[in-house]
Write an enzyme that holds these catalytic residues in place. Structure first.
Site, mmCIF file in Angstrom:
data_model
loop_
_atom_site.group_PDB
_atom_site.id
_atom_site.type_symbol
_atom_site.label_atom_id
_atom_site.label_comp_id
_atom_site.label_asym_id
_atom_site.label_seq_id
_atom_site.Cartn_x
_atom_site.Cartn_y
_atom_site.Cartn_z
ATOM 1 N N ILE A 27 -5.893 6.065 -5.226
ATOM 2 C CA ILE A 27 -4.811 6.900 -5.770
ATOM 3 C C ILE A 27 -4.523 6.574 -7.247
ATOM 4 O O ILE A 27 -4.111 7.438 -8.003
ATOM 5 C CB ILE A 27 -3.520 6.730 -4.911
ATOM 6 C CG1 ILE A 27 -2.463 7.786 -5.244
ATOM 7 C CG2 ILE A 27 -2.914 5.353 -5.048
ATOM 8 C CD1 ILE A 27 -2.618 9.063 -4.524
ATOM 9 N N THR B 136 1.064 4.450 6.762
ATOM 10 C CA THR B 136 0.014 4.068 7.727
ATOM 11 C C THR B 136 -0.632 2.712 7.440
ATOM 12 O O THR B 136 -1.599 2.344 8.097
ATOM 13 C CB THR B 136 -1.092 5.139 7.782
ATOM 14 O OG1 THR B 136 -1.655 5.294 6.471
ATOM 15 C CG2 THR B 136 -0.534 6.459 8.260
ATOM 16 N N TYR C 192 3.388 -0.266 7.106
ATOM 17 C CA TYR C 192 4.440 0.335 7.940
ATOM 18 C C TYR C 192 3.950 0.796 9.313
ATOM 19 O O TYR C 192 4.740 1.306 10.121
ATOM 20 C CB TYR C 192 5.131 1.480 7.188
ATOM 21 C CG TYR C 192 6.151 1.038 6.149
ATOM 22 C CD1 TYR C 192 6.346 -0.316 5.863
ATOM 23 C CD2 TYR C 192 6.926 1.958 5.458
ATOM 24 C CE1 TYR C 192 7.268 -0.721 4.912
ATOM 25 C CE2 TYR C 192 7.865 1.555 4.508
ATOM 26 C CZ TYR C 192 8.034 0.208 4.241
ATOM 27 O OH TYR C 192 8.961 -0.192 3.307
ATOM 28 N N ASP D 176 1.479 0.461 -3.278
ATOM 29 C CA ASP D 176 2.571 0.099 -4.181
ATOM 30 C C ASP D 176 2.113 -0.952 -5.201
ATOM 31 O O ASP D 176 2.277 -0.772 -6.420
ATOM 32 C CB ASP D 176 3.721 -0.447 -3.313
ATOM 33 C CG ASP D 176 5.078 -0.303 -3.968
ATOM 34 O OD1 ASP D 176 5.134 0.100 -5.139
ATOM 35 O OD2 ASP D 176 6.078 -0.606 -3.294
ATOM 36 N N ASN E 267 9.122 1.332 -1.001
ATOM 37 C CA ASN E 267 10.097 0.852 -0.014
ATOM 38 C C ASN E 267 11.507 1.157 -0.537
ATOM 39 O O ASN E 267 11.685 1.499 -1.701
ATOM 40 C CB ASN E 267 9.906 -0.647 0.256
ATOM 41 C CG ASN E 267 9.831 -1.452 -1.031
ATOM 42 O OD1 ASN E 267 10.770 -1.468 -1.818
ATOM 43 N ND2 ASN E 267 8.696 -2.087 -1.277
HETATM 44 P P1 ADP Z 1 3.028 1.806 3.804
HETATM 45 O O1 ADP Z 1 3.842 0.578 3.481
HETATM 46 O O2 ADP Z 1 3.791 3.102 3.553
HETATM 47 O O3 ADP Z 1 2.420 1.742 5.160
HETATM 48 P P2 ADP Z 1 0.560 0.961 2.443
HETATM 49 O O4 ADP Z 1 0.364 0.951 0.969
HETATM 50 O O5 ADP Z 1 0.625 -0.336 3.160
HETATM 51 O O6 ADP Z 1 1.876 1.856 2.686
HETATM 52 O O7 ADP Z 1 -0.596 1.828 3.114
HETATM 53 C C1 ADP Z 1 -0.659 3.216 3.109
HETATM 54 C C2 ADP Z 1 -2.108 3.678 3.111
HETATM 55 O O8 ADP Z 1 -2.638 3.596 1.780
HETATM 56 C C3 ADP Z 1 -3.077 2.863 3.972
HETATM 57 O O9 ADP Z 1 -3.933 3.783 4.650
HETATM 58 C C4 ADP Z 1 -3.871 2.051 2.951
HETATM 59 O O10 ADP Z 1 -5.188 1.768 3.398
HETATM 60 C C5 ADP Z 1 -3.923 3.014 1.798
HETATM 61 N N1 ADP Z 1 -4.202 2.434 0.452
HETATM 62 C C6 ADP Z 1 -4.103 1.153 0.030
HETATM 63 N N2 ADP Z 1 -4.421 1.063 -1.283
HETATM 64 C C7 ADP Z 1 -4.706 2.327 -1.713
HETATM 65 C C8 ADP Z 1 -5.122 2.910 -2.958
HETATM 66 N N3 ADP Z 1 -5.295 2.179 -4.074
HETATM 67 N N4 ADP Z 1 -5.326 4.261 -3.010
HETATM 68 C C9 ADP Z 1 -5.140 5.032 -1.905
HETATM 69 N N5 ADP Z 1 -4.774 4.545 -0.714
HETATM 70 C C10 ADP Z 1 -4.565 3.213 -0.610
#
Ligand code: ADP
Length: 183
Positions: free
Chosen positions: A17, A128, A131, A40, A30
């Site tokens: 992302i 996902t 959380y 994040d 959060n």
């Molecule tokens: P939450 O706390 O809302 O669950 P997370 O960041 O822990 O958010 O995870 C949300 C999703 O984003 C997961 O599927 C994770 O694998 C994915 N993810 C982690 N890093 C990135 C990134 N750099 N770009 C896109 N997706 C990511």
């Protein structure tokens, strides 16, 4: 996978992302807007300290961001001009309004983007990771919410992109979208 709904391209890809060239990217934030791991952490690392500084100001002014809502900051050093910090629910079994809160986090992000005249936006898979929201269920909610939003706002966005971090998560979102489109 890519489809067109009204004036909007809806794109599902595997990727990171933080490197997207849409006008806004969405952070899986959060309630305290304090940064963390996963998406994040990656966004704050790539975007530099101004994003955390703006988050701190929002925290002081409004106490953060409740679950199911979203706030906007600049994109710092990112390609994206804005970051929309959306707070999805923590999964705790499914009977605490998690489905509706997740839909609300997507809808609030889209509303905030629309209010700021943003035409293109990239989402990660909210809730996902840390959380623990089940991916198949989250994917159906995300796809349904976005498709419904585009039905009522067909001229608002040029592109909505979902950037899924792994192949299985991408597959899950593709299946959910196909199901909703009746394929
Ligand atoms: P939450 O706390 O809302 O669950 P997370 O960041 O822990 O958010 O995870 C949300 C999703 O984003 C997961 O599927 C994770 O694998 C994915 N993810 C982690 N890093 C990135 C990134 N750099 N770009 C896109 N997706 C990511």
């Amino acid at each position: 996978m890519e489809i067109t709904l009204g004036q909007t391209k809806l794109v599902l890809i595997q990727g990171d992302i933080t490197v997207q060239d849409t006008e806004a990217i969405v952070n899986a934030a959060n309630e305290g807007l304090r940064g963390g791991g996963g998406v994040d952490g990656a966004i704050h690392r790539a975007g530099g300290p101004t994003i955390a500084e703006e988050c701190r100001r929002i925290r002081e002014e409004r106490g953060g961001c409740p679950t199911g809502q979203a706030v906007l900051t600049s994109g710092g050093q990112l390609k994206a001009r804005y970051v929309i910090h959306a707070v999805g629910p923590v999964w705790s079994g499914g009977s605490r309004g998690e489905d509706e809160l997740l839909a609300s986090a997507y809808r609030s992000s889209l509303e905030l983007a629309r209010e700021h005249g943003i035409k293109s936006i990239a989402f990660p898979s909210l809730s996902t990771g840390a959380y623990r929201f089940p991916v198949d269920r989250a994917a159906r909610i995300a796809m349904r919410t976005v498709v419904e939003y585009l039905e009522s706002h067909p001229d608002t966005f040029t592109e909505i992109r979902f950037v899924l971090f792994s192949e299985p998560v991408l597959k899950s979102y593709e299946e959910a979208l196909n199901e909703i489109l009746g394929k």
